[in-house]
Design a protein around this motif. Structure first.
Motif, mmCIF file in Angstrom:
data_model
loop_
_atom_site.group_PDB
_atom_site.id
_atom_site.type_symbol
_atom_site.label_atom_id
_atom_site.label_comp_id
_atom_site.label_asym_id
_atom_site.label_seq_id
_atom_site.Cartn_x
_atom_site.Cartn_y
_atom_site.Cartn_z
ATOM 1 N N ALA A 49 0.864 -1.181 0.000
ATOM 2 C CA ALA A 49 0.000 0.000 0.000
ATOM 3 C C ALA A 49 0.892 1.218 0.000
ATOM 4 N N HIS A 50 0.423 2.289 -0.600
ATOM 5 C CA HIS A 50 1.214 3.524 -0.605
ATOM 6 C C HIS A 50 1.492 3.962 0.826
ATOM 7 N N GLY A 51 0.485 3.943 1.657
ATOM 8 C CA GLY A 51 0.674 4.233 3.075
ATOM 9 C C GLY A 51 0.508 5.688 3.466
ATOM 10 N N ASP A 52 0.638 6.592 2.513
ATOM 11 C CA ASP A 52 0.484 8.011 2.823
ATOM 12 C C ASP A 52 -0.196 8.714 1.655
ATOM 13 N N LEU A 53 -1.186 8.033 1.080
ATOM 14 C CA LEU A 53 -1.821 8.536 -0.134
ATOM 15 C C LEU A 53 -2.749 9.699 0.201
ATOM 16 N N SER A 54 -2.567 10.774 -0.529
ATOM 17 C CA SER A 54 -3.414 11.957 -0.353
ATOM 18 C C SER A 54 -3.361 12.770 -1.633
ATOM 19 N N ALA A 55 -4.176 13.809 -1.700
ATOM 20 C CA ALA A 55 -4.186 14.678 -2.884
ATOM 21 C C ALA A 55 -2.889 15.466 -3.015
ATOM 22 N N GLN A 77 7.590 5.263 1.948
ATOM 23 C CA GLN A 77 6.926 4.681 3.114
ATOM 24 C C GLN A 77 5.972 3.550 2.753
ATOM 25 N N CYS A 78 5.987 3.099 1.501
ATOM 26 C CA CYS A 78 5.097 1.993 1.126
ATOM 27 C C CYS A 78 5.220 0.848 2.132
ATOM 28 N N CYS A 99 -7.643 4.497 1.396
ATOM 29 C CA CYS A 99 -8.977 4.479 0.789
ATOM 30 C C CYS A 99 -9.843 5.609 1.336
ATOM 31 N N VAL A 100 -9.826 5.778 2.662
ATOM 32 C CA VAL A 100 -10.638 6.818 3.298
ATOM 33 C C VAL A 100 -10.182 8.204 2.847
ATOM 34 N N ASN A 101 -8.859 8.428 2.854
ATOM 35 C CA ASN A 101 -8.330 9.739 2.465
ATOM 36 C C ASN A 101 -8.783 10.128 1.067
ATOM 37 N N MET A 102 -8.644 9.197 0.123
ATOM 38 C CA MET A 102 -8.924 9.533 -1.268
ATOM 39 C C MET A 102 -10.431 9.621 -1.529
ATOM 40 N N CYS A 103 -11.203 8.731 -0.946
ATOM 41 C CA CYS A 103 -12.658 8.793 -1.152
ATOM 42 C C CYS A 103 -13.247 10.052 -0.527
ATOM 43 N N GLY A 141 -1.705 17.249 -17.155
ATOM 44 C CA GLY A 141 -2.738 17.234 -18.183
ATOM 45 C C GLY A 141 -3.890 16.351 -17.737
ATOM 46 N N ASP A 142 -4.091 15.248 -18.437
ATOM 47 C CA ASP A 142 -5.144 14.296 -18.081
ATOM 48 C C ASP A 142 -4.585 13.079 -17.357
ATOM 49 N N ARG A 143 -3.304 13.101 -17.032
ATOM 50 C CA ARG A 143 -2.645 11.929 -16.452
ATOM 51 C C ARG A 143 -2.360 12.134 -14.974
ATOM 52 N N LEU A 144 -2.666 11.100 -14.183
ATOM 53 C CA LEU A 144 -2.392 11.105 -12.748
ATOM 54 C C LEU A 144 -1.070 10.386 -12.487
ATOM 55 N N VAL A 145 -0.232 10.955 -11.637
ATOM 56 C CA VAL A 145 1.070 10.360 -11.314
ATOM 57 C C VAL A 145 1.234 10.303 -9.805
ATOM 58 N N VAL A 146 1.609 9.137 -9.291
ATOM 59 C CA VAL A 146 1.801 8.925 -7.856
ATOM 60 C C VAL A 146 3.244 9.254 -7.485
ATOM 61 N N ILE A 147 3.441 10.018 -6.432
ATOM 62 C CA ILE A 147 4.790 10.363 -5.980
ATOM 63 C C ILE A 147 4.942 10.026 -4.497
#
Length: 301
Positions: free
Chosen positions: A231-237, A254-255, A272-276, A244-250
């Motif tokens: 899991a990414h572990g620290d996923l947020s906006a 800490q995965c 999941c909670v953070n992003m939803c 452009g139209d592409r999403l990139v994870v950085i």
């Protein structure tokens, strides 16, 4: 401004624009780099010769190399400014150039012992350990030596996860090379402004028409993370770029290992909670429990 030893000082147009079709093609055949001993001039402040030739092959990115990657031994790295600051390190914009072409890179540098303020929670690194027990004790005791070991560990972890994610098709910056506590990676540019960094997802407005497509890309990326058992572990906006139209994870050091870390599923659920919650607040309702259940089903399918 680009500077190249043995040649004139001149503005060099960038050959790399984050997501142009011509720039994302992969090369399968490349010539050998050559070093020109007679072309060495004194370098300006913030410049160095490319470190690519001096690092071990295992510290270079996965093959096939992207077409924009510069392997020339006489290439010059010029620091153009800082992109992001953090407690553990900073990210700089670097231009790697030859007389013929250039490419922008993001250089993430974890701080040395004297400036390090390491704050990553040990909950992320549960299950990881150094080879030497002395190093593990130093990290646990948070000594100055332990903080230096931790910086090396986190740089190595980020490098490893970047490679794994890239090879699994997860949209992360291409990992170019690692040298100690410095990671060079693809610079994710704003397609409309090639020398400007792509904005963070956090900067998008509530009515942005790209939100549904970006959600689909995010859900697909999270599923691929889960299929890797992490899991990414620290996923947020704030840890997602929109080019452009592409999403990139950085920001992936800490995965967490979903099997080896006893809190792994908690981190996944929090992602999941953070992003939803974020997408729901932007007017695109999403159910965190449904997403979490779907990811678990993917893991154990």
């Amino acid at each position: 401004m680009s500077y190249y030893p043995g040649g004139d000082t001149a503005a060099t147009p960038l050959a790399f624009n984050g997501f142009d079709e011509a720039d994302t093609r992969l090369k399968t055949r490349r010539g050998r780099p050559a070093w020109n001993e007679t072309a060495q001039d004194e370098l300006a402040d913030g410049q160095r010769y490319s470190t690519w030739p001096s690092i071990e092959k295992g510290c270079r990115g996965p093959k096939p190399y992207p077409s924009w990657l510069i392997e020339d031994a006489a290439a010059l790295d010029t620091e153009l400014g800082i992109l992001k600051t953090g407690k553990e390190g900073d990210v700089f914009l670097v231009e790697r150039a030859t007389q013929a072409r250039s490419a922008l890179l993001a250089a993430k540098r974890y701080r040395g012992r004297e400036h390090l303020q390491f704050s990553r929670s040990q909950a992320y690194s549960e299950g990881r350990s150094a080879r030497r027990s002395r190093d593990n004790r130093a990290v646990k005791n948070n000594s100055s030596y332990g903080r230096e070991v931790a910086a090396l560990q986190w740089a190595s972890a980020e490098w490893t996860y970047l490679r794994r994610c890239h090879e699994a098709g997860i949209p992360v910056p291409y990992p170019v090379q690692i040298d100690g506590t410095e990671i060079l990676m693809e610079f994710i540019a704003d397609p409309q402004i090639p020398r400007a960094a792509a904005p963070r997802l956090q900067q998008l407005s509530r009515n942005d028409p790209r939100l549904p497509a970006l959600w689909d890309q995010l859900a697909d990326a999270m599923e691929k993370f889960a299929l890797l058992g992490i899991a990414h572990g620290d996923l947020s906006a704030y840890n997602l770029l929109v080019a452009g139209d592409r999403l990139v994870v950085i920001d992936v050091p800490q995965c967490v290992d979903l099997a080896g870390n006893v809190q792994g599923l908690d981190f996944l659920h929090r992602d999941c909670v953070n992003m939803c919650d974020w997408f729901t607040a932007k007017g695109l309702p999403r159910d965190a429990e449904a997403l979490f259940t779907s990811l678990l089903a993917s893991m154990f399918a």
